[in-house]
Motif scaffolding. Sequence first.
Motif, PDB file in Angstrom:
ATOM      1  N   GLU A 295      -3.167  -0.979   2.097  1.00  0.00           N
ATOM      2  CA  GLU A 295      -4.055   0.275   1.549  1.00  0.00           C
ATOM      3  C   GLU A 295      -4.639  -0.010  -0.014  1.00  0.00           C
ATOM      4  O   GLU A 295      -3.740   0.403  -0.905  1.00  0.00           O
ATOM      5  CB  GLU A 295      -3.028   1.260   1.796  1.00  0.00           C
ATOM      6  N   GLN A 296      -5.507  -0.401  -0.329  1.00  0.00           N
ATOM      7  CA  GLN A 296      -5.947  -0.711  -1.720  1.00  0.00           C
ATOM      8  C   GLN A 296      -6.318   0.538  -2.245  1.00  0.00           C
ATOM      9  O   GLN A 296      -5.771   0.661  -3.464  1.00  0.00           O
ATOM     10  CB  GLN A 296      -7.487  -1.528  -1.572  1.00  0.00           C
ATOM     11  N   HIS A 297      -6.673   1.571  -2.008  1.00  0.00           N
ATOM     12  CA  HIS A 297      -6.930   2.878  -2.589  1.00  0.00           C
ATOM     13  C   HIS A 297      -5.676   3.128  -3.135  1.00  0.00           C
ATOM     14  O   HIS A 297      -5.441   4.038  -4.311  1.00  0.00           O
ATOM     15  CB  HIS A 297      -7.579   3.858  -1.603  1.00  0.00           C
ATOM     16  N   SER A 298      -4.334   3.112  -2.546  1.00  0.00           N
ATOM     17  CA  SER A 298      -3.066   3.620  -3.027  1.00  0.00           C
ATOM     18  C   SER A 298      -2.798   2.905  -4.461  1.00  0.00           C
ATOM     19  O   SER A 298      -2.004   3.401  -5.195  1.00  0.00           O
ATOM     20  CB  SER A 298      -1.964   3.229  -1.918  1.00  0.00           C
TER      21      SER A 298
ATOM     22  N   ALA B 249      -5.013   2.295  -6.742  1.00  0.00           N
ATOM     23  CA  ALA B 249      -5.931   2.720  -7.809  1.00  0.00           C
ATOM     24  C   ALA B 249      -5.211   3.239  -9.086  1.00  0.00           C
ATOM     25  O   ALA B 249      -4.121   3.590  -9.124  1.00  0.00           O
ATOM     26  CB  ALA B 249      -6.839   3.713  -7.281  1.00  0.00           C
TER      27      ALA B 249
ATOM     28  N   HIS C  39      -3.230   6.359  -9.504  1.00  0.00           N
ATOM     29  CA  HIS C  39      -3.110   7.125  -8.209  1.00  0.00           C
ATOM     30  C   HIS C  39      -1.882   8.133  -7.879  1.00  0.00           C
ATOM     31  O   HIS C  39      -1.001   7.548  -8.125  1.00  0.00           O
ATOM     32  CB  HIS C  39      -3.505   6.155  -7.056  1.00  0.00           C
TER      33      HIS C  39
ATOM     34  N   TYR D 293      -0.888  10.527  -4.580  1.00  0.00           N
ATOM     35  CA  TYR D 293      -1.228  11.202  -3.422  1.00  0.00           C
ATOM     36  C   TYR D 293      -0.005  12.022  -3.134  1.00  0.00           C
ATOM     37  O   TYR D 293       1.159  11.510  -2.826  1.00  0.00           O
ATOM     38  CB  TYR D 293      -1.684  10.291  -2.429  1.00  0.00           C
TER      39      TYR D 293
ATOM     40  N   HIS E 172       1.445  -1.563   0.186  1.00  0.00           N
ATOM     41  CA  HIS E 172       0.674  -1.275  -1.048  1.00  0.00           C
ATOM     42  C   HIS E 172       1.684  -1.482  -2.290  1.00  0.00           C
ATOM     43  O   HIS E 172       2.790  -1.528  -1.924  1.00  0.00           O
ATOM     44  CB  HIS E 172       0.124   0.003  -1.281  1.00  0.00           C
TER      45      HIS E 172
ATOM     46  N   SER F 289       1.208   5.170  -7.763  1.00  0.00           N
ATOM     47  CA  SER F 289       1.129   3.939  -8.323  1.00  0.00           C
ATOM     48  C   SER F 289       1.709   3.549  -9.229  1.00  0.00           C
ATOM     49  O   SER F 289       2.523   4.400  -9.829  1.00  0.00           O
ATOM     50  CB  SER F 289      -0.523   3.945  -8.580  1.00  0.00           C
TER      51      SER F 289
END
Length: 253
Positions: A7-10, A12, A15, A17, A31, A85
């Motif tokens: 999960e690359q977006h995690s 960022a 980051h 969420y 991640h 992150s």
Amino acid sequence: MDSILYEQHSDADHHIYFAHSYGGNCPAHFHQASEILFVLKEKIVVTINDETRVLYPGELAVIPSYYVHSFRCPQGTEAYVFTISQSVIYKLQEYMQIISPYFLSKSDYTQEIREWLQLCEEKWQGSNFTMRYGLVNYFMGLLHKGLATSQKIAESDNIVPKIFSYIETHYTEDLTLSFLSAHFGYSKNHFSTLFNRITNMHLTEYINRVRVLHAKQELNNPDNKATTLQIATKHGFNSLNTFYRALKKCNFS
């Protein structure tokens, strides 16, 4: 073999969420970010690398960087999910090293964590990054508090998942302290002390929690035609009174 998703977006920069999740399985992924799962309703089967554990309401799992993990969630499951992150929490590493998975069973500490997560849910939508960072800081402090006050028994870590797995498979049977301690090669006192420290509850209370959750799932099934007594007996209770007492004590919301 199923593929494992990165999960690359995690990962960022900065980051964070946070979500109130309403069921749905989560396939194997990993991640660099740390992930926290807090169960609200029903149960979630959590697999982290090669370890699988069932989490019940009021319990949480902390998954550190790069550990492969997946969740199996039955219908009706609810949970809070926090993914943070490393760029956000790196300043906290001096106080709290998240380098291996750990779990917290239901206790006063996890109740305090739940109340804070409920506040996060209320404040999250209209908050900016600075506010969210403050919420995360306090949340991580609660985790550190819970971890620091829970007693670890390092030499027993490998046997604990086996105990939980055995109970999950045999919960309808007459599971007693004498039987389980002998089955796993402990004295009754040693086994009882180990179990109480890991779960913050007595063996009978934990087994009844498992039985109640399975019975509730069947009672909530719209296709169910069995009586409450039949279902309670099927899931290990010897009377309606013992079932209702256990249900009230579990206080599942």
